[in-house]
Design an enzyme around this catalytic site. Sequence first.
Site, PDB file in Angstrom:
ATOM      1  N   ARG A 112     -53.866 109.756 -18.538  1.00  0.00           N
ATOM      2  CA  ARG A 112     -52.976 108.597 -18.412  1.00  0.00           C
ATOM      3  C   ARG A 112     -53.680 107.405 -17.756  1.00  0.00           C
ATOM      4  NH1 ARG A 112     -47.319 111.738 -16.845  1.00  0.00           N
ATOM      5  NH2 ARG A 112     -46.560 111.914 -18.993  1.00  0.00           N
ATOM      6  N   LYS A 170     -37.763 125.619 -22.211  1.00  0.00           N
ATOM      7  CA  LYS A 170     -36.300 125.675 -22.300  1.00  0.00           C
ATOM      8  C   LYS A 170     -35.749 125.025 -23.561  1.00  0.00           C
ATOM      9  CE  LYS A 170     -35.488 125.747 -17.300  1.00  0.00           C
ATOM     10  NZ  LYS A 170     -34.842 125.029 -16.167  1.00  0.00           N
ATOM     11  N   GLY A 216     -47.031 114.840 -22.457  1.00  0.00           N
ATOM     12  CA  GLY A 216     -46.737 115.960 -21.571  1.00  0.00           C
ATOM     13  C   GLY A 216     -47.739 117.090 -21.664  1.00  0.00           C
ATOM     14  N   GLY A 272     -41.216 112.780 -22.224  1.00  0.00           N
ATOM     15  CA  GLY A 272     -39.767 112.571 -22.190  1.00  0.00           C
ATOM     16  C   GLY A 272     -39.342 111.318 -22.930  1.00  0.00           C
TER      17      GLY A 272
END
Length: 404
Positions: A40, A208, A361, A385
């Site tokens: 990043r 998840k 991510g 996200g």
Amino acid sequence: MAVKTLQDLLNEGVEGRGVLVRSDLNVPLDDNGEITDPGRIIASVPTIEALVQAGAKVVVTAHLGRPKGEPDPKFSLAPVAAKLAELLGRNVQLAGDVVGYDALSRSEGLTDGDVLLLENVRFDPRETSKDDAERGKLAAALVELVGDDGAFVSDGFGVVHRKQASVYDVAKLLPHYAGTLVAAEVDVLAKLTENPERPYAVVLGGSKVSDKLAVIEALAPKVDTLVIGGGMCFTFLAAQGLSVGSSLLQEEMIDTCKGLLERFGDVIHLPRDIVVADKFAADADSKIVPANEIPEGWMGLDVGPESVDRFAALLTEAKTVFWNGPMGVFEFANFAAGTRGVAEAIVTATGKGAFTVVGGGDSAAAVRALGLPEDGFSHISTGGGASLEYLEGKELPGISVLED
């Protein structure tokens, strides 16, 4: 998107002007505070470099980790400042605070081409406040650091889905522009949503189902192939009536997964074999079993080789690929083959002319950790996200505020 860009700002002229840049410098650190993946920071350099070369007085604001609204040494941007200085080939000052005495005095002393990095903006509780007035006060203090003729460049795509002071509120107080990183990310995501070339394949992993439910709902009707791996695949396998041993399972999502399989079973592809382990550890005993024969007490930590071959056959023929989330616990060498195999299939698709996007991510971290060629993908996003919320069709506050 109808926003002004960094090039528009450079055309207007920035020599001698203060420019506040919101970058995404939220990089992972090890236990010794060393940066383990500078991706990043590297991605943030072009915008800062362009402003420096044009003679701006650059003030950079960013966050690291999740401090609880107060200074915390383990979340200091000190290692980031050092890495940024190395990449820019020039001194980068680090303020000792966010908008306090040190930040203000250092900003007043900046000369053309200087770079000042403010300390972690999330050390100030107003950054993430739900109170518009509180965020507005912090935004006004940030604006004071660049002066009345200053400008704001939004270049932290990883935070544009957040309505935060340094992302959203400052854009209301200064002439605002999209940095090269934000502009490029939005262009790429528009390609994925507006008229993607087919076959269009999406690969989703991670732990998840609940984290990815909205994007599954949004993309399943639009894609030709939806590959599901990672920890989330076990809730889907359970929804098919299979035993998953001690694998990660969201029992409250089983009925939801049943519904998704009933509606989109023709496009959803689940693993047929699993690499299982007797414990969650790098040195665990492991074996490969069919997805319907996971033993009691064993947990799935990766997709198996048959699954990789099947997924690869689908991905290498795709014309558009979006990947978000690893296939297994790639941080453990014994459970990295699934992620590597899928990533290599996407690289092959790229080589055959496909438009391929890694959705930030853990997926971007996996590309670098596994030593895969970054140029083997059309685009590696910096915002996991934010990318997902864009693809879900949500409005991103940090983008909408830039629109004039």
